[in-house]
Design a protein around this motif. Sequence first.
Motif, PDB file in Angstrom:
ATOM      1  N   ILE A   1      62.541  -4.917  54.100  1.00  0.00           N
ATOM      2  CA  ILE A   1      61.318  -4.120  54.157  1.00  0.00           C
ATOM      3  C   ILE A   1      60.067  -4.987  54.106  1.00  0.00           C
ATOM      4  CG2 ILE A   1      59.955  -2.373  52.930  1.00  0.00           C
ATOM      5  CD1 ILE A   1      62.499  -1.367  54.460  1.00  0.00           C
ATOM      6  N   ASP A   2      60.035  -5.995  53.221  1.00  0.00           N
ATOM      7  CA  ASP A   2      58.817  -6.774  53.070  1.00  0.00           C
ATOM      8  C   ASP A   2      58.669  -7.888  54.104  1.00  0.00           C
ATOM      9  OD1 ASP A   2      60.918  -8.195  51.985  1.00  0.00           O
ATOM     10  OD2 ASP A   2      59.757  -8.999  50.309  1.00  0.00           O
ATOM     11  N   GLN A   3      59.686  -8.124  54.927  1.00  0.00           N
ATOM     12  CA  GLN A   3      59.611  -9.101  56.010  1.00  0.00           C
ATOM     13  C   GLN A   3      60.261  -8.517  57.255  1.00  0.00           C
ATOM     14  OE1 GLN A   3      61.583 -12.532  54.457  1.00  0.00           O
ATOM     15  NE2 GLN A   3      59.842 -13.160  53.234  1.00  0.00           N
TER      16      GLN A   3
ATOM     17  N   ASP B   1      48.561  -7.628  54.702  1.00  0.00           N
ATOM     18  CA  ASP B   1      48.363  -6.654  53.628  1.00  0.00           C
ATOM     19  C   ASP B   1      49.122  -5.366  53.858  1.00  0.00           C
ATOM     20  OD1 ASP B   1      46.121  -7.997  54.707  1.00  0.00           O
ATOM     21  OD2 ASP B   1      44.845  -6.284  54.530  1.00  0.00           O
ATOM     22  N   ARG B   2      49.503  -5.122  55.105  1.00  0.00           N
ATOM     23  CA  ARG B   2      50.153  -3.838  55.363  1.00  0.00           C
ATOM     24  C   ARG B   2      50.816  -3.813  56.734  1.00  0.00           C
ATOM     25  NH1 ARG B   2      47.331   1.980  55.322  1.00  0.00           N
ATOM     26  NH2 ARG B   2      49.209   3.118  55.823  1.00  0.00           N
ATOM     27  N   PRO B   3      52.136  -3.684  56.778  1.00  0.00           N
ATOM     28  CA  PRO B   3      52.775  -3.471  58.078  1.00  0.00           C
ATOM     29  C   PRO B   3      52.311  -2.135  58.649  1.00  0.00           C
ATOM     30  CG  PRO B   3      54.382  -4.117  56.428  1.00  0.00           C
ATOM     31  CD  PRO B   3      53.101  -3.820  55.710  1.00  0.00           C
ATOM     32  N   ARG B   4      52.005  -2.127  59.953  1.00  0.00           N
ATOM     33  CA  ARG B   4      51.518  -0.893  60.576  1.00  0.00           C
ATOM     34  C   ARG B   4      51.887  -0.888  62.047  1.00  0.00           C
ATOM     35  NH1 ARG B   4      47.339  -3.958  58.738  1.00  0.00           N
ATOM     36  NH2 ARG B   4      46.090  -5.042  60.263  1.00  0.00           N
ATOM     37  N   ALA B   5      52.235   0.279  62.513  1.00  0.00           N
ATOM     38  CA  ALA B   5      52.544   0.460  63.929  1.00  0.00           C
ATOM     39  C   ALA B   5      52.385   1.942  64.260  1.00  0.00           C
ATOM     40  CB  ALA B   5      53.962   0.003  64.248  1.00  0.00           C
TER      41      ALA B   5
ATOM     42  N   PRO C   1      56.997   0.274  61.012  1.00  0.00           N
ATOM     43  CA  PRO C   1      56.359   0.884  59.842  1.00  0.00           C
ATOM     44  C   PRO C   1      56.114   2.387  60.019  1.00  0.00           C
ATOM     45  CG  PRO C   1      55.325  -1.205  60.373  1.00  0.00           C
ATOM     46  CD  PRO C   1      56.282  -0.911  61.484  1.00  0.00           C
ATOM     47  N   ASN C   2      56.383   3.124  58.968  1.00  0.00           N
ATOM     48  CA  ASN C   2      56.225   4.579  58.901  1.00  0.00           C
ATOM     49  C   ASN C   2      57.073   5.340  59.906  1.00  0.00           C
ATOM     50  OD1 ASN C   2      53.066   3.788  57.888  1.00  0.00           O
ATOM     51  ND2 ASN C   2      54.288   5.170  56.654  1.00  0.00           N
ATOM     52  N   ALA C   3      58.215   4.783  60.280  1.00  0.00           N
ATOM     53  CA  ALA C   3      59.145   5.513  61.150  1.00  0.00           C
ATOM     54  C   ALA C   3      60.546   5.604  60.539  1.00  0.00           C
ATOM     55  CB  ALA C   3      59.225   4.861  62.529  1.00  0.00           C
ATOM     56  N   GLY C   4      60.735   5.031  59.365  1.00  0.00           N
ATOM     57  CA  GLY C   4      62.025   5.138  58.682  1.00  0.00           C
ATOM     58  C   GLY C   4      62.186   6.512  58.057  1.00  0.00           C
TER      59      GLY C   4
ATOM     60  N   PHE D   1      55.244   1.661  53.152  1.00  0.00           N
ATOM     61  CA  PHE D   1      54.810   1.589  54.543  1.00  0.00           C
ATOM     62  C   PHE D   1      56.001   1.782  55.464  1.00  0.00           C
ATOM     63  CE2 PHE D   1      51.925  -1.572  52.374  1.00  0.00           C
ATOM     64  CZ  PHE D   1      50.890  -0.669  52.210  1.00  0.00           C
ATOM     65  N   THR D   2      57.090   2.241  54.896  1.00  0.00           N
ATOM     66  CA  THR D   2      58.360   2.316  55.599  1.00  0.00           C
ATOM     67  C   THR D   2      58.655   3.696  56.156  1.00  0.00           C
ATOM     68  OG1 THR D   2      59.197   0.672  54.041  1.00  0.00           O
ATOM     69  CG2 THR D   2      60.832   1.850  55.356  1.00  0.00           C
ATOM     70  N   LEU D   3      58.472   4.712  55.344  1.00  0.00           N
ATOM     71  CA  LEU D   3      58.973   6.047  55.677  1.00  0.00           C
ATOM     72  C   LEU D   3      57.978   6.906  56.447  1.00  0.00           C
ATOM     73  CD1 LEU D   3      60.786   6.913  52.351  1.00  0.00           C
ATOM     74  CD2 LEU D   3      61.775   6.065  54.480  1.00  0.00           C
ATOM     75  N   TRP D   4      58.523   7.714  57.328  1.00  0.00           N
ATOM     76  CA  TRP D   4      57.789   8.756  58.035  1.00  0.00           C
ATOM     77  C   TRP D   4      57.563   9.893  57.039  1.00  0.00           C
ATOM     78  CZ3 TRP D   4      54.846  10.493  61.669  1.00  0.00           C
ATOM     79  CH2 TRP D   4      54.900  11.816  62.090  1.00  0.00           C
TER      80      TRP D   4
END
Length: 195
Positions: free
Chosen positions: A52-54, A75-79, A97-100, A170-173
């Motif tokens: 998650i962090d890499q 500072d923040r994974p984003r897509a 990011p934000n699609a899990g 920053f992982t989950l939808w």
Amino acid sequence: MLVDDAFYRAFNRPNVHLEDAGIERLNAGGAVMQDGSERALDALIFATGFTIDQPLGGLEVIGRTGQSLVEVWADRPRAYMGMAVDGFPNLFMMIGPNAGLGHNSIIVMMEAELRYLAGALEHIRATDTVLDLAPETMSKWLSEMDRRTDGTVWDSGCKSWYLNAEGQNFTLWPGSTLEYLWRTRRFDVAAYRQH
């Protein structure tokens, strides 16, 4: 976890070659291997697993301005929709990011993303353009993700592998799979700048 070994047959196809030498770098035509040989590529699949962090592992991706995706994501994974990042033209990813998911099968998300990405590739091919996510699209997206994640169980201080070292998700939808299916039902070219 693979539940079927039928994919091994793909390696026996005449147009498939399993390369295990390691990639030194990518160029416009494909990949330069660590042994100095070159391989032409139409597509490259980089599967990083569940770090998650890499999320990029050791892959270095350089954007339009010369900045790496690791730097942009410092500072923040984003897509956008978990698939596109402004400043990285024609870069599309899956389950970014934000699609899990923490509540359903990730296969639903992957199928939705494949349909969306196929639409993006069709658009690129038909118009011979380069697509770069508009910065305002990313900004609106991040605001929405923050607002919708705020107050959820994933933002409550619980311990989970979905969270980074600072406890941020920053992982989950933050919505339902039905909503994600609806929002990705067709490629939204208006979210991108075309060059």
